[in-house]
Write a protein that holds these residues in place. Structure first.
Motif, mmCIF file in Angstrom:
data_model
loop_
_atom_site.group_PDB
_atom_site.id
_atom_site.type_symbol
_atom_site.label_atom_id
_atom_site.label_comp_id
_atom_site.label_asym_id
_atom_site.label_seq_id
_atom_site.Cartn_x
_atom_site.Cartn_y
_atom_site.Cartn_z
ATOM 1 N N ARG A 131 0.842 -1.209 0.000
ATOM 2 C CA ARG A 131 0.000 0.000 0.000
ATOM 3 C C ARG A 131 0.872 1.253 0.000
ATOM 4 N N SER A 183 -1.070 -0.995 -4.113
ATOM 5 C CA SER A 183 -2.359 -0.314 -4.231
ATOM 6 C C SER A 183 -2.135 1.119 -3.722
ATOM 7 N N ASN A 244 -6.890 0.753 5.239
ATOM 8 C CA ASN A 244 -8.216 0.327 4.773
ATOM 9 C C ASN A 244 -8.100 -0.407 3.436
ATOM 10 N N PRO A 245 -8.428 -1.701 3.426
ATOM 11 C CA PRO A 245 -8.216 -2.470 2.184
ATOM 12 C C PRO A 245 -9.097 -2.008 1.030
ATOM 13 N N ASN A 246 -10.204 -1.321 1.323
ATOM 14 C CA ASN A 246 -11.110 -0.900 0.239
ATOM 15 C C ASN A 246 -10.729 0.436 -0.374
ATOM 16 N N ALA A 247 -9.753 1.115 0.226
ATOM 17 C CA ALA A 247 -9.406 2.452 -0.276
ATOM 18 C C ALA A 247 -8.544 2.327 -1.519
ATOM 19 N N HIS A 248 -8.865 3.126 -2.516
ATOM 20 C CA HIS A 248 -8.079 3.158 -3.751
ATOM 21 C C HIS A 248 -8.412 4.449 -4.492
ATOM 22 N N GLU A 300 -17.283 7.688 3.131
ATOM 23 C CA GLU A 300 -17.717 6.328 2.746
ATOM 24 C C GLU A 300 -16.568 5.331 2.823
ATOM 25 N N VAL A 301 -15.412 5.717 2.295
ATOM 26 C CA VAL A 301 -14.335 4.736 2.130
ATOM 27 C C VAL A 301 -13.460 4.644 3.382
#
Ligand code: NAD
Ligand code: UGA
Length: 332
Positions: A131, A183, A244-248, A300-301
């Motif tokens: 990351r 990522s 946060n694994p969903n952040a991109h 949200e993220v």
């Protein structure tokens, strides 16, 4: 709300690298990560043993077992060994500031913001860093009609600095698409303020003027508006982006306190009981009239929202500025 009152960060990388760790935002971030139990390698070309500002920024980290400082220029140094086993790289090193970027210093902006970032990305890919969080900027949006900027808006940078920041974030996002690339989250910070803010920035100058009675130069009529974002809120968002694994992709970090420069002057006046003397000067090239973040993606993220309002943040910033400077001449 000063740093020690910030709610504890409940997740942090185990091992992190912070570039630009001797700077304003990087030093706060490195400190918060160490407080949260991480082992941090901080990299900066400013040497705290010879540079008083770097020493002041790193004072709270001196001697902390979790923090290891490396004085190195990312344009030339061996980066790979610094990244081994890192769960996250927070890439904050760069040359900030809109106004000087029009001058002969532009080469430094390009070198540190784009070429050094390219070296960090190559090394991150070779080492397999999972990351990378990069410090992008609200300046990538350029002039707006006053509506809140969203990450889906077309960027329209209005200064050489902003062009390098857009190039930097896009380069990072391109590496994220490459097999083996990290990522990437590109945080678009909106005018960050608080203790140890850079001395070229408006909030620092306004508070300094209020404390000392020295005049303050206003570039324009003072009706420019910014989403002033307190440093502790920025640090919280940055750490959340690291874990946060969903952040991109790009995420705005701002939105708490939209105010004009004159609003800042009025608060500074009320905090000191002294009237700042204003000297009006011409509007600087590339200065946008309004920045305003739509923070919904960060909500949200990252489950993030700014907590510190402008009055409370300026009070904490002013208290830090008014405190006597410790003597760093005996720094280890
Ligand atoms: P800062 O100048 O205080 O910190 C940047 C640090 O990066 C400095 O200590 C500098 O020595 C280091 N650095 C620069 N080039 C380097 C290189 N080639 N190798 C190693 N170290 C290098 O600035 P800041 O205000 O803390 O900003 C940090 C980052 O956030 C920057 O990338 C900036 O563009 C971005 N940003 C800042 C703001 C803000 O309001 N302060 C807003 C948006 C984005
Ligand atoms: C700030 C940072 O300096 C940039 O590095 C960052 O990328 C940007 O925020 C961002 O949000 O992305 P800026 O908003 O221009 O840029 O912040 P300041 O340098 O503090 O200037 C704010 C306003 O105050 C500008 O309109 C500027 O012209 C004005 N100003 C600044 C003055 O009137 N007088 C001064 O002495 C300094």
């Amino acid at each position: 709300m000063p740093q020690h009152e910030q709610p504890p960060t409940n997740a942090s990388p185990r091992r992190a690298v912070v570039t630009g760790s001797a700077g304003f935002i990087g030093s706060h971030l490195a400190h918060a990560l160490v407080q949260a139990g991480a082992t941090v390698i901080g990299v900066d070309r400013r040497d705290p043993s010879t540079d008083p500002m770097a020493a002041a920024n790193l004072a709270a980290l001196r001697g902390r077992p979790g923090y290891h400082h490396v004085t190195a220029d990312l344009l030339h140094c061996a980066i790979d060994p610094l990244l081994i086993d890192a769960d996250a790289v927070f890439h904050l090193a760069g040359i900030p500031g809109v106004r000087p970027s029009w001058g002969p210093q532009f080469g430094d902006y390009l070198a540190s913001n784009v070429l050094a970032t390219h070296r960090v990305l190559e090394a991150s890919t070779r080492i397999g860093v999972p990351r990378l969080v990069v410090a992008s900027s609200s300046s990538v949006y350029g002039p707006t009609d006053g509506d809140a900027s969203r990450e889906t808006d077309r960027p329209n940078p209005a200064s050489p600095y902003a062009v390098t920041k857009l190039a930097e974030e896009q380069l990072c996002l391109a590496y994220a698409e490459r097999p083996g690339g990290p990522s990437v989250v590109a945080l678009r910070y909106f005018t960050v303020y608080g203790p140890r803010q850079r001395a070229d920035m408006f909030t620092h100058r306004a508070l300094y003027a209020a404390l000392t009675g020295q005049p303050l130069r206003l570039y324009g009529d003072g009706h420019q508006r910014r989403d002033f974002t307190y440093i502790d809120d920025v640090v919280t968002a940055t750490i959340a982006a690291g874990v946060n694994p969903n952040a991109h992709g790009p995420i705005n970090v701002g939105g708490g306190s939209n105010a004009s420069l004159l609003d800042v002057v009025n608060i500074a006046n009320s905090l000191t009981g002294r009237e700042i003397q204003l000297h009006q000067d011409h509007v600087r090239n590339g200065d946008v009239l309004v920045t305003r973040a739509d923070p919904s993606r960060a909500g949200e993220v990252l489950d993030w929202q700014p907590r510190v309002d402008l009055h409370g943040g300026l009070r904490a910033h002013m208290q830090a500025l008014a405190a006597p400077m410790p003597d760093y001449s005996r720094a280890a």
